[in-house]
Every structure is written in structure tokens, then in C-alpha cells.
Design a protein around this motif. Structure first.
Motif: not given
Length: 298
Positions: A91, A93, A96, A120, A122, A124, A128-129, A132, A137-138, A141
Motif C-alpha cells: 500500500s 501513496g 500526482e 493499493s 493512493h 494525493s 494528506e499522504l 495517511m 493507512e499506507l 509514500a
């Protein structure tokens, strides 16, 4: 404990009930039973409070749950390692600007080595990363110009040159390098406040006493690039992170020769104290080598 965790992550019992498809009263009752067992409340309670906040006991319980989950993931990753990484999930992050070329190219190469790993992802902005990551949640990143956070470790970093991106027909495209003053008379596509680079750009324009002619602002870094590539404006960006080059490109990255323009700080970060799965550690090392190869090829 699961109801407690989801209620905290969602911010309210009502939001947790919608996510879990369980009655709000059932979640509230289970949390109350947990508090009775601990002998202390885990959430602050008060009239008018919209979002759940942890008590000191709740913070201790949350740390216990996170550590337990982390140890479970570590145990599973070690089992996966015994199987030669035949399976597992990572997982991660990313900002973009990584989604067009670098991330697909890197995952495609990694998948050839470890074909049964799943991902997975994400996408962002950096703030926010990092939030997370702090909530586990990650696994890890990639971030640009991150602000310091006590519970986030930056395990790898590199500096990326800041450039002007312009269509080949733009007057700046013929220059070997530019200064900030060269940009003052042209329309610029600028990031909005949700993009971490905005703080850096605002500071360098302020130091140069330049009010940029902002044609467009956006939270999409890729939109800023696309607008500049189409010749609608210029954009201040880092050089694109990709192996792809083509003599037919209708745009140019022009480096800055200006002491007030700082490079972009790219980091790979994890939560402090987190024991990462072997799959995540292997992918981090693979990405690190890919980034270093790209840096050396410029």
C-alpha cells in the motif's frame, strides 16, 4: 476494538456505522463495553462535539492496535519472504506527478520480478499522504517538500532541479537557462495551496519581488504541466521523472540559473516505528534505484 478503530478513523459513530453496515447503537454499545473493561473512557465526550477525539487511554489503546497490526503485517511479510515473495500486497501513496510515467514504468518492471504482488495506490498531495502514513493507512509514500512531522521518518531523499516548462513556440523555449525575472512578463500556471510546491514557489517569487501573472491555479500538478505543454502558459515544475524522451516533443524543460530558485525535495517516508512488510521494503529499494538511475542519466 475494530469498532473503536473504525469509529476513530471515520470521526463519528454514525460514519462508522455506514462503513461497517452496523447500527450506530451497536457500535456505541461495543465501545462502551470496551471502556468498561479498561476502566477509562477512550473518547472525549461533550455537547456539540462533531468529531471523536481520543482520551489519553484512547491514545494508548490506539497505539496498541497499530503496533499489533504492524506486527501482524510483519509476520505475514516474513512468511511471504519464506515463499520467495510469491504473493503479498503493498500500500503506497504518491503525488500526482508520478502517475503518468514513473510509477507505471516502475511497477511494470517490478512485476516482472515478482508477478504475484498486488498494489493499493493512493494519489494525493503531500500533506494528506503524510496524514495517511501517520494513521497506518499506507506502508510508505513519496512526497515533495514535506513539512516536519514527529511521527514520520524520511528514509530516502533526493533533490530535483526546478525548471520552466514551455511549449516549443514560447519565447523562453529557445533559452539554455532562465532566471525568475525572465518569467515575470508571461502567464504562469500555478499550484493552489493544497499542493506542497506552492509554499516554495510563493517564497521564491516574493524574494525576487515578482508578482507572477497567474493565468490558472489548480490542485492538479499534471494539469499545470498539460497547460504549459499546450502553450497556454508556462509552468514552474520539476523535470519530468521518466525514462521516456522523444525528439518530437512539442515542449521543453528549461533549467533555472537563479540562486533564489531552490530544487524540489523528494523523499520516501514511513511512519516512525513501523515494521514494514518485506514486499514494501523490496519495492522501496527498487524505486530508490530507479530514481537514482534517472538522476544519473539527466
Amino acid at each position: 476494538m475494530r469498532y473503536f478503530l473504525v469509529a476513530y478513523q471515520c470521526g463519528s459513530f454514525r460514519a462508522a456505522s455506514e462503513k461497517l453496515h452496523v447500527a450506530t447503537s451497536a457500535i456505541s454499545r461495543q465501545v462502551k463495553l470496551l471502556e468498561d473493561e479498561l476502566g477509562e473512557p477512550v473518547f472525549e465526550r461533550g455537547a456539540g462535539r462533531k468529531h471523536l477525539r481520543l482520551t489519553a487511554a484512547g491514545e494508548l489503546l490506539m497505539n496498541y492496535i497499530r503496533n499489533t497490526e504492524s506486527e501482524m503485517r510483519r509476520m505475514r511479510s516474513e512468511i511471504d519472504a519464506l515463499k520467495g515473495m510469491r504473493r503479498g500486497q503493498v500500500s503506497l501513496g504518491v503525488p500526482e506527478s508520478f502517475v503518468r510515467d514513473f510509477l507505471p514504468e516502475t511497477l511494470a518492471a517490478f512485476q516482472k520480478l515478482y508477478p504475484n504482488i498486488t498494489y493499493s495506490v493512493h494519489v494525493s498531495g503531500t500533506p494528506e499522504l503524510l496524514e495517511m502514513l501517520a494513521r497506518d493507512e499506507l506502508d510508505f509514500a513519496l512526497s515533495f517538500n514535506p513539512q516536519p512531522m514527529s511521527d514520520i521518518n524520511h528514509i530516502f531523499e533526493m533533490l530535483l532541479p526546478t525548471c520552466v516548462l514551455a511549449h516549443v513556440s514560447h519565447p523562453l523555449a529557445s533559452k539554455k537557462s532562465v532566471r525568475l525575472s525572465d518569467c515575470a512578463e508571461y502567464d504562469i500556471a500555478m499550484p493552489d495551496k493544497s499542493v506542497s510546491a506552492k509554499v516554495v514557489y510563493d517564497q521564491m517569487f516574493s524574494d525576487s519581488r515578482i508578482e507572477p501573472r497567474s493565468l490558472l491555479t489548480s490542485n492538479s500538478y499534471e494539469l499545470l504541466r498539460s497547460v504549459a505543454m499546450q502553450g497556454l502558459s508556462i509552468a514552474v515544475v520539476n523535470n519530468h521523472i521518466s525514462n521516456k524522451t522523444s525528439p518530437d516533443m512539442q515542449y521543453r524543460y528549461i533549467p533555472f540559473d537563479d540562486p533564489r530558485v531552490k530544487p524540489q525535495r523528494l523523499t520516501c517516508c514511513i511512519r516512525h516505528g513501523r515494521n514494514l512488510p518485506v514486499t514494501a521494503l523490496t519495492l522501496i529499494e527498487f524505486m530508490k534505484k530507479s530514481l537514482l538511475r534517472l538522476e544519473n542519466s539527466k
